[in-house]
Design an enzyme around this catalytic site. Structure first.
Site, PDB file in Angstrom:
ATOM      1  CG  HIS A  72      -5.344  42.593  24.726  1.00 29.56           C
ATOM      2  ND1 HIS A  72      -5.077  41.850  25.859  1.00 29.56           N
ATOM      3  CD2 HIS A  72      -6.382  41.981  24.102  1.00 29.56           C
ATOM      4  CE1 HIS A  72      -5.918  40.831  25.915  1.00 29.56           C
ATOM      5  NE2 HIS A  72      -6.716  40.884  24.864  1.00 29.56           N
ATOM      6  CG  ASN A  75      -6.287  37.357  26.217  1.00 35.30           C
ATOM      7  OD1 ASN A  75      -6.141  38.195  27.093  1.00 35.30           O
ATOM      8  ND2 ASN A  75      -7.198  37.483  25.267  1.00 35.30           N
ATOM      9  CB  CYS A 105      -8.800  42.732  26.682  1.00 31.20           C
ATOM     10  SG  CYS A 105      -9.262  41.000  26.892  1.00 31.20           S
TER      11      CYS A 105
END
EC number: 2.3.1.180
Length: 336
Positions: free
Chosen positions: A254, A284, A112
């Site tokens: 993020h 996500n 990520c």
């Protein structure tokens, strides 16, 4: 003469297939309310059969190049943890698909945090005069590595790609990347992982367990460490620029989980309106998360010319990182 890396183009692409919370509820022991209250997510996009991370990356890259008004760059970097193949990297294929055969191209794997790592790498190539321009793409198809029976991961992740074009310029101009902070802690390797399929498992002499080919995450530990490391990283990159959190126009984190985002904001003393969120619409999306959120912030007019903006992420490895930039005027984001 000192030169900087300037953000000059931004493009995104999401696969057309949308999976809502209600659709997941028909397959798993969950509900729209359960998912929204724990993650803030209402829907996510999922790659269809025949698509790959490379396809998503190519489409986002094409749009970023158009946004920048160019069809040439000196290097292509793809941040991904779901490459098309274990070998070779996905970036050379993406570059060729964009008509950039012969251009330097490679992948970055930091889960990520991948887009921040790739952005820092591209900026270093530009300021070090190895390249005059770069295409940085964050792309992942995490749906391909999720256990279809695991509600704790399936409800969180979506697929997508976002890309940015950087060019050489004056470090004082709008769009300049002003600083980076990168970090890692390999002692947390098992907190965010796909245990099987790599050399470690293959050289052990043991067959991978059926579940080891799927993504595993220790949610409570990830929550705690994500907040700790992202907030510390944001403070570090601001300190280096002699700025305080209150000087920050917007934080673009993020999109891990809405509770992580809200906790980070409180820790930094930032009002909710200064934190860019699009997790409710895309989930996500791992390495694609930050450029997709950037595009969302630009589209709704929150990101304005001259604004100091910090990007921050936390991911497997463990890895974390932040980037400070001045938002450019006249940037047209091309969404897909």
């Amino acid at each position: 003469m000192t030169r900087g890396a300037i953000l000059s183009g931004l493009g995104t692409w999401l696969p057309p297939q949308v999976v809502t919370n209600d659709m997941l509820s028909s397959e798993l022991d969950t509900s729209d309310e359960w998912i929204r209250t724990r993650t803030g997510i209402g829907r996510r996009h999922i790659a269809s059969p025949g698509m790959s991370t490379g396809h998503l990356a190519t489409e986002a890259g094409r749009r970023a190049l158009k946004s920048a008004g160019t069809d040439r760059v000196d290097v292509v970097i793809v941040a991904t943890s779901t490459p098309d193949r274990p070998c070779p990297a996905t970036a050379p294929v993406v570059a060729s698909s964009l008509g950039l055969t012969g251009t330097g191209a490679f992948d970055v794997a930091a889960v990520c945090t991948g887009f921040v790592y790739a952005l820092a790498t591209a900026a270093g190539l530009i300021t070090g005069r190895v390249a005059d321009s770069a295409l940085v793409i964050g792309a992942d198809t995490f749906s391909t590595i999720l256990d279809p029976r695991d509600r704790t991961t399936r409800v969180i992740f979506g697929d997508g790609a976002g890309a940015a074009v950087l060019r050489a310029g004056d470090p004082a101009e709008e769009g300049a990347l002003r600083g980076f902070d990168l970090g890692s802690d390999g002692t947390g390797v098992d907190l965010i992982t796909v245990p099987g399929g790599g050399s470690e498992q293959r050289l052990s002499g043991a067959e991978a367990a059926p579940g080891d080919r799927y993504f595993h995450m220790d949610g409570p530990q990830v929550f705690t460490r994500a907040v700790r490391y992202m907030t510390a990283s944001v403070r570090k990159v601001l300190d280096a620029a002699a700025l305080a959190p209150e000087d920050l126009a917007h934080l673009v984190p993020h999109q891990a989980n809405v509770r992580i985002l809200d906790t980070c904001a409180r820790e930094l003393g930032l009002p909710a309106e200064r934190v860019v969120k699009n997790i409710d619409r895309v989930g996500n999306t791992v390495a694609a998360s930050i450029p997709l959120a950037l595009a969302a912030g630009a589209a709704d007019g929150r990101l304005r010319a001259g604004d100091p903006v910090v990007l921050t992420g936390f991911g497997g490895g463990l890895t974390w990182g932040s980037a400070l930039l001045t938002w450019p005027g006249g940037l047209t984001v091309i969404d897909g």
